[in-house]
Structure formats: C-alpha cells, structure tokens
Design a protein around this motif. Structure first.
Motif, PDB file in Angstrom:
ATOM      1  N   SER A 158      38.198  51.675  38.639  1.00 52.60           N
ATOM      2  CA  SER A 158      39.110  50.527  38.663  1.00 52.60           C
ATOM      3  C   SER A 158      40.089  50.528  37.502  1.00 52.60           C
ATOM      4  O   SER A 158      41.024  49.742  37.476  1.00 52.60           O
ATOM      5  CB  SER A 158      38.312  49.233  38.580  1.00 52.60           C
ATOM      6  OG  SER A 158      37.244  49.263  39.456  1.00 52.60           O
ATOM      7  N   SER A 161      22.226  49.838  44.663  1.00 52.84           N
ATOM      8  CA  SER A 161      22.750  51.171  44.386  1.00 52.84           C
ATOM      9  C   SER A 161      21.763  52.254  44.838  1.00 52.84           C
ATOM     10  O   SER A 161      22.178  53.321  45.305  1.00 52.84           O
ATOM     11  CB  SER A 161      23.029  51.289  42.885  1.00 52.84           C
ATOM     12  OG  SER A 161      24.118  52.117  42.655  1.00 52.84           O
ATOM     13  N   TYR A 187      29.798  41.515  48.965  1.00 51.14           N
ATOM     14  CA  TYR A 187      30.896  41.944  48.081  1.00 51.14           C
ATOM     15  C   TYR A 187      31.272  43.399  48.384  1.00 51.14           C
ATOM     16  O   TYR A 187      32.452  43.751  48.450  1.00 51.14           O
ATOM     17  CB  TYR A 187      30.443  41.785  46.616  1.00 51.14           C
ATOM     18  CG  TYR A 187      31.302  42.548  45.633  1.00 51.14           C
ATOM     19  CD1 TYR A 187      32.470  41.989  45.117  1.00 51.14           C
ATOM     20  CD2 TYR A 187      30.957  43.845  45.235  1.00 51.14           C
ATOM     21  CE1 TYR A 187      33.263  42.697  44.233  1.00 51.14           C
ATOM     22  CE2 TYR A 187      31.750  44.557  44.358  1.00 51.14           C
ATOM     23  CZ  TYR A 187      32.899  43.977  43.846  1.00 51.14           C
ATOM     24  OH  TYR A 187      33.687  44.684  42.979  1.00 51.14           O
ATOM     25  N   GLU A 188      30.263  44.245  48.575  1.00 49.61           N
ATOM     26  CA  GLU A 188      30.517  45.666  48.845  1.00 49.61           C
ATOM     27  C   GLU A 188      31.256  45.872  50.169  1.00 49.61           C
ATOM     28  O   GLU A 188      32.095  46.766  50.291  1.00 49.61           O
ATOM     29  CB  GLU A 188      29.188  46.441  48.858  1.00 49.61           C
ATOM     30  CG  GLU A 188      28.588  46.580  47.477  1.00 49.61           C
ATOM     31  CD  GLU A 188      27.102  46.978  47.486  1.00 49.61           C
ATOM     32  OE1 GLU A 188      26.579  47.300  46.417  1.00 49.61           O
ATOM     33  OE2 GLU A 188      26.472  46.940  48.557  1.00 49.61           O
ATOM     34  N   TYR A 224      34.726  45.274  49.295  1.00 45.77           N
ATOM     35  CA  TYR A 224      35.209  46.350  48.417  1.00 45.77           C
ATOM     36  C   TYR A 224      35.485  47.617  49.228  1.00 45.77           C
ATOM     37  O   TYR A 224      36.531  48.247  49.085  1.00 45.77           O
ATOM     38  CB  TYR A 224      34.161  46.628  47.318  1.00 45.77           C
ATOM     39  CG  TYR A 224      34.613  47.723  46.380  1.00 45.77           C
ATOM     40  CD1 TYR A 224      35.397  47.425  45.273  1.00 45.77           C
ATOM     41  CD2 TYR A 224      34.294  49.054  46.637  1.00 45.77           C
ATOM     42  CE1 TYR A 224      35.850  48.428  44.441  1.00 45.77           C
ATOM     43  CE2 TYR A 224      34.738  50.060  45.807  1.00 45.77           C
ATOM     44  CZ  TYR A 224      35.511  49.741  44.705  1.00 45.77           C
ATOM     45  OH  TYR A 224      35.965  50.738  43.883  1.00 45.77           O
TER      46      TYR A 224
HETATM   47  O1  LIG Z   1      32.699  50.937  38.872  1.00 48.59           O
HETATM   48  P1  LIG Z   1      33.663  49.864  39.267  1.00 48.59           P
HETATM   49  O2  LIG Z   1      33.759  48.761  38.258  1.00 48.59           O
HETATM   50  O3  LIG Z   1      35.017  50.373  39.664  1.00 48.59           O
HETATM   51  O4  LIG Z   1      32.957  49.172  40.546  1.00 48.59           O
HETATM   52  C1  LIG Z   1      33.540  49.106  41.836  1.00 48.59           C
HETATM   53  O5  LIG Z   1      33.512  50.389  42.434  1.00 48.59           O
HETATM   54  C2  LIG Z   1      32.195  50.903  42.727  1.00 48.59           C
HETATM   55  C3  LIG Z   1      32.372  52.257  43.423  1.00 48.59           C
HETATM   56  O6  LIG Z   1      32.996  53.157  42.592  1.00 48.59           O
HETATM   57  C4  LIG Z   1      31.426  49.955  43.631  1.00 48.59           C
HETATM   58  O7  LIG Z   1      30.083  50.439  43.768  1.00 48.59           O
HETATM   59  C5  LIG Z   1      29.577  50.702  45.080  1.00 48.59           C
HETATM   60  O8  LIG Z   1      29.586  52.124  45.284  1.00 48.59           O
HETATM   61  C6  LIG Z   1      28.746  52.839  44.375  1.00 48.59           C
HETATM   62  C7  LIG Z   1      28.821  54.320  44.784  1.00 48.59           C
HETATM   63  O9  LIG Z   1      30.130  54.806  44.587  1.00 48.59           O
HETATM   64  C8  LIG Z   1      27.291  52.368  44.456  1.00 48.59           C
HETATM   65  O10 LIG Z   1      26.510  53.036  43.474  1.00 48.59           O
HETATM   66  C9  LIG Z   1      27.239  50.862  44.189  1.00 48.59           C
HETATM   67  O11 LIG Z   1      25.906  50.408  44.349  1.00 48.59           O
HETATM   68  C10 LIG Z   1      28.158  50.143  45.155  1.00 48.59           C
HETATM   69  O12 LIG Z   1      28.198  48.744  44.845  1.00 48.59           O
HETATM   70  C11 LIG Z   1      31.342  48.596  42.966  1.00 48.59           C
HETATM   71  O13 LIG Z   1      30.652  47.705  43.848  1.00 48.59           O
HETATM   72  C12 LIG Z   1      32.773  48.099  42.684  1.00 48.59           C
HETATM   73  O14 LIG Z   1      32.715  46.860  42.002  1.00 48.59           O
END
Ligand SMILES: O=P(O)(O)O[C@H]1O[C@H](CO)[C@@H](O[C@H]2O[C@H](CO)[C@@H](O)[C@H](O)[C@H]2O)[C@H](O)[C@H]1O
Ligand SMILES: Nc1ncnc2c1ncn2[C@@H]1O[C@H](COP(=O)(O)OP(=O)(O)O)[C@@H](O)[C@H]1O
Length: 484
Positions: free
Chosen positions: A147, A382, A459-460, A463
């Motif tokens: 991000s 996760s 949320y996921e 996302y």
């Molecule tokens: O790491 P960030 O702050 O950018 O978080 C966001 O992106 C994540 C993905 O990169 C996202 O995570 C989701 O995908 C992951 C695998 O890529 C997994 O391990 C997490 O459990 C899953 O939530 C996250 O939610 C989002 O905020």
C-alpha cells in the motif's frame, strides 16, 4: 522553497498515472478532481526532484497522496519504464517527468536531509535522537507490492514513503517509537522520518508523517513466504492414509507449526508492550454494541458492492450480534492489519511491521482501541489464506498452480481437507503460543474471535474485489465454509 505551478498540464499527466499505481487507494471510483496541494522543489537542476501532495476528490471524499517526481531533459534507458509524461515548459517544468523512487540520484538526497534535520518549505526531515544517519547509500524500491512504497538503502535502512496521507502523526511512526521506548524487541529500530508541517495540506495542528526510516532486517523472510513454502510441501506429499489431519501435516516435511507458535508468543509480547505504552481501558457494553454496529455497517457496504457476498450476509450478521453481549472487555492499541505479510522472521525471532492499520480505514478507526484478539483473528485469517489461495485463486493470480505436487489429481473435497488440515494445525499452534505468553486465550473467547474473523474476511472481500479481483475467491471460499 515551495512552488505552486499552475496545475493543468502536470495534473493531466498525473490524472492518468495515479489510478494505475498499486498503492492508489481509490480504485473502483472515478477521480472527479485532482489538484496539487503542495509542491516542494527538493533538488533543482538536471535531474530535479519535486515533492508533491496531490489532493484527489472522488465523490464526497478527498484524499491526499504523496508523490516524488523526477525531471530530466533526457531520460536514461533504465528510467524509461517509469516515465509519467513529458512537459515542454508548461507548469515551469521542461523535460521527462518520472516516478523518482526509481532513480537513486534522487533517493540518495533524502538520507542527507534526514541526517541534517533540514526543513525545505513545509517538509521537515528528522532523525531519531542521537542517530547519525548514513548518507552514502542509494535507495531502491523494494519488490513487495504494498500500500506504500518502501525504498531500501543497502543493508542499512528501509524508508517507507506513505502514499495516502493521514492527518497527524502516522500510527506506524507513533507506535514504533512508543514500542522502542518500552524496550520491545519485536520491532525494527526507528532511524528517522519526514513530516509535512501542519497546515501544509490543511490537516490540522499536528505535522503529517510522510516517511519512516527504519533498520533494514537483512536476510529476514516474511511470514507469508515461509508459510507458503510449508503449504507447498504439504500439497506435494501423497495423500495421507488413516492418519489424523494434524499428524499428517506434521509428517509432511516443512511443518510451520513451531514457527506459528513462536509467532503467537511474539504477538502476545507486543500486545503486552502496547498496553504498557498506551494503556488499557474497559470497553462498556455500549462500546461493544458500537463495535458490532460498525462491523454490520461494513458488511452492508461490501455486500452492496460485491454480489457474491450477499448469500452469507444473514449468517454473518448473527455472529456480529453476539459480540455486543461479550461483557466488559479490555481495549488497547493493537496492530490493526495483522497478517503473515506483516511479520518477518529475522535471526533474533519474529518482528512485527506496519502498525498503520487497514489502508481502507479512516485515521480515527486506525487509532481506535480494540480488543487484542482482533489481531489474533487477523493472523488466523492469514493461515486460511496461505492454505487456500493455491486452490481458490493462486493459479489465476499467477502465483503457481496447486498441480505441482501430489495434490494435482485430487478431488475438490480432498483438496479442501488438505487446506483445512494445514490451516487448523497452524492456527492452533499460533493460539497456543499466544495464550502461553500471556495473551487472552482465544479458546476462551470463541464468539469474539469468530466475529473478528468474519469482520476481517468481509474487509478482505472488498480489498480483493478492488485490488486483486482474481484473489476474491480466497475470502469468499472461507466465508462460504464458515458461514454455513
Ligand atoms: O500489507 P497491507 O497493509 O498493504 O495490507 C493490505 O494488503 C494485504 C495483501 O497484500 C491484505 O492481506 C490479505 O492478503 C494476504 C496475502 O497477500 C493475507 O496474508 C492476509 O491474511 C489477507 O488479509 C490486507 O488485508 C490489506 O489490508
Ligand atoms: N525493517 C524491515 N526490514 C526488512 N524488510 C522490511 C522491513 N520493513 C518492511 N520490510 C519489507 O517490506 C514489505 C512492506 O512493508 P510494510 O511496512 O508492510 O509496507 P506497506 O504498508 O506498504 O504494506 C514487508 O512485507 C517486508 O517484506
């Protein structure tokens, strides 16, 4: 010196470029208006470096994004892929305009500014007390698709440039400084930061954090990569016969459970340190009800956008309703967006990163106190992701098919069994480590953990729908299983 070039030409270039960036948080909604909030020349000449804060209006919402622009009269081959466009003197800029994070000639000066604690226009560069920041290193962007944008300076530093700016001190800086002060060993050292003086973007009295310079943990591997290696080993083994699932995973080679247990312990220690640094309050029944209402509101919003979520809404809503009766609970600062990609296994043990909270949340929500089991639920999700994404979305996302191992020819039911077996073993190990190190026992708060897990999965869904549509089946599949 702050310059405010007339907006039009540069704005037109940025308007086309911004929505294509991975870190742009407003995907899925058209940009109604883009303007330059602040523009600061950090380096004049050829190349030149301009720091911009862009004000981006999408409907009623205005977000502020930080960009670093390089300008060169001729663009070397190595920078061609990062060109944003060309200006012929409009807006006071003549030459090729490009994303400066890819140009070491322009990232190196950021360290010198921090070492010298300089102020340039509204930008203030700072170093940690007594820290002699090295100035001889080139910064190159890390490969992680995240991000924000992280510049890696040799073996020494990683500098996270926050892309979407929140008002005030960024929680990542705030929390890392506070944890270091209470002696927490599970966070990297803070070396410096960059801030925008209050009023620079109309954000209020506190300076806005623009960047955080931390110790780079060379050789550390992130939890997601380690977990995936273990999952691949498990899928590569022939289907176990007549063996309990947990034993079968343990015997497959590459078992992750001992690491998951240590990660649980590190998580509990960080929660203890967060409680010491920021304090604990008892959340009242009304506050719990407000939390449950917030979860239900997000559910409605996401279901309105993502039709595949709608069949599960009644079951999820019922789970949220239960948390309102969970009794008074201790609330404290937590990580807020806890998953395997936010933890690094370094030589010294597990290190936690990125205390910014979920990127889609408002600044107030990111700082809000919560029950620590919210983070536990994030990590439990996760483990589900790691176990499932090869089945549900991994191939489509270009992350490798499940068919590289013995599981290639298995039925969907057998693959589902495998995913659950891996996830359950590691989830249990994480919870065991967490409770043994003094965290509230997840087994004693099942309804609460379940509600937090559903909330995270919802949320996921949003996302993934917005950022990585081919991954959408990952949270949807686990919701389908959990909700029915
Ligand atoms: O790491 P960030 O702050 O950018 O978080 C966001 O992106 C994540 C993905 O990169 C996202 O995570 C989701 O995908 C992951 C695998 O890529 C997994 O391990 C997490 O459990 C899953 O939530 C996250 O939610 C989002 O905020
Ligand atoms: N101190 C560090 N040492 C080594 N690698 C790091 C460090 N901090 C972050 N990283 C790497 O950069 C990635 C992105 O960092 P993170 O803080 O999570 O940024 P974002 O907010 O963009 O998600 C991490 O997943 C990790 O691989």
């Amino acid at each position: 010196m702050t310059v405010r070039p007339p907006d039009h030409s540069l704005v037109r270039l940025l308007d086309g470029w911004l929505p294509r960036q991975r870190w742009f948080g407003g995907k899925g909604t058209p940009i109604d208006e883009l303007s330059i909030g602040t523009a600061t020349a950090l380096l004049t000449g050829d190349p030149a470096l301009h720091h911009l804060v862009l004000d981006v209006r999408q409907g009623d919402r205005v977000d502020h994004y930080q960009v670093l622009l390089g300008v060169r009269r001729t663009l070397p081959e190595r920078l061609r892929g990062h060109e944003i466009g060309r200006l012929a003197g409009e807006d006071g800029i003549a030459g090729h305009v490009y994303d400066a994070v890819h140009d070491p000639d322009l990232t190196r000066p950021l360290l010198a500014h921090m070492a010298g604690e300089t102020t340039v226009g509204p930008l203030r560069f700072r170093h940690a007390p007594g820290d002699a920041v090295r100035t001889d290193l080139d910064g190159v962007p890390g490969s992680a698709e995240q991000s924000n944008t992280s510049l890696i300076y040799g073996d020494a530093y990683i500098c996270k440039l926050f892309r979407r700016l929140s008002p005030g001190v960024n929680p990542d800086l705030e929390v890392n400084l506070a944890l270091s002060r209470v002696g927490c060993t599970h966070v990297p050292a803070v070396h410096g930061w960059i801030e925008l003086e209050a009023g620079g973007d109309g954000a209020g009295a506190e300076p806005v954090t623009l960047a955080l310079l931390s110790e780079f943990l060379r050789g550390a591997t992130d939890g997601w990569q380690l977990a995936l290696t273990s999952v691949r080993d498990w899928y590569a083994q022939p289907a176990p016969q007549d063996q309990p699932a947990a034993d079968a995973v343990a015997d497959a080679g590459g078992d992750f459970a001992a690491e998951a247990e240590r990660l649980g312990a590190a998580t509990a220690e960080v929660h203890r340190d967060l409680a010491e640094a920021f304090g604990v309050v008892q959340a009242s029944e009304a506050e719990l009800r407000a939390m449950a209402d917030g979860m239900a509101a997000q559910l409605d919003e996401v279901a309105a956008d993502v039709p595949e979520l709608r069949p599960h809404v009644p079951a999820i809503r019922a789970v949220f309703a239960e948390v309102a009766d969970a009794g008074p609970l201790p609330f404290q600062r937590v990580h807020g967006d806890y998953h395997l990609g936010q933890v690094l296994r370094a030589g010294s043990g597990w290190v936690l990163l990125d205390f910014e909270g979920e990127p889609a949340r408002t600044p107030g929500e990111r700082r809000a106190l919560a029950h620590p089991l919210r983070d536990v639920a994030g990590m439990l999700r996760s483990f589900e992701y790691a176990a499932r994404f090869l089945l549900a979305g991994g191939e489509a996302a270009g992350l490798g098919p499940v068919g590289t191992g013995a599981a290639a020819d298995e039925t969907p039911d057998a693959l589902e069994w495998r995913a659950q077996a891996w996830a359950e073993r590691n989830r249990a190990a994480f919870c065991r480590g967490y409770a043994a190190a003094g965290g509230p026992d997840p087994d004693a708060h099942r309804a609460l953990v379940r509600a937090f897990e559903f909330d995270k999965a919802v949320y996921e869904v949003r996302y993934e729908a917005r950022n990585r549509p081919s991954w959408l089946p990952v949270p949807l599949k686990s919701l389908a299983r959990l909700a029915n």
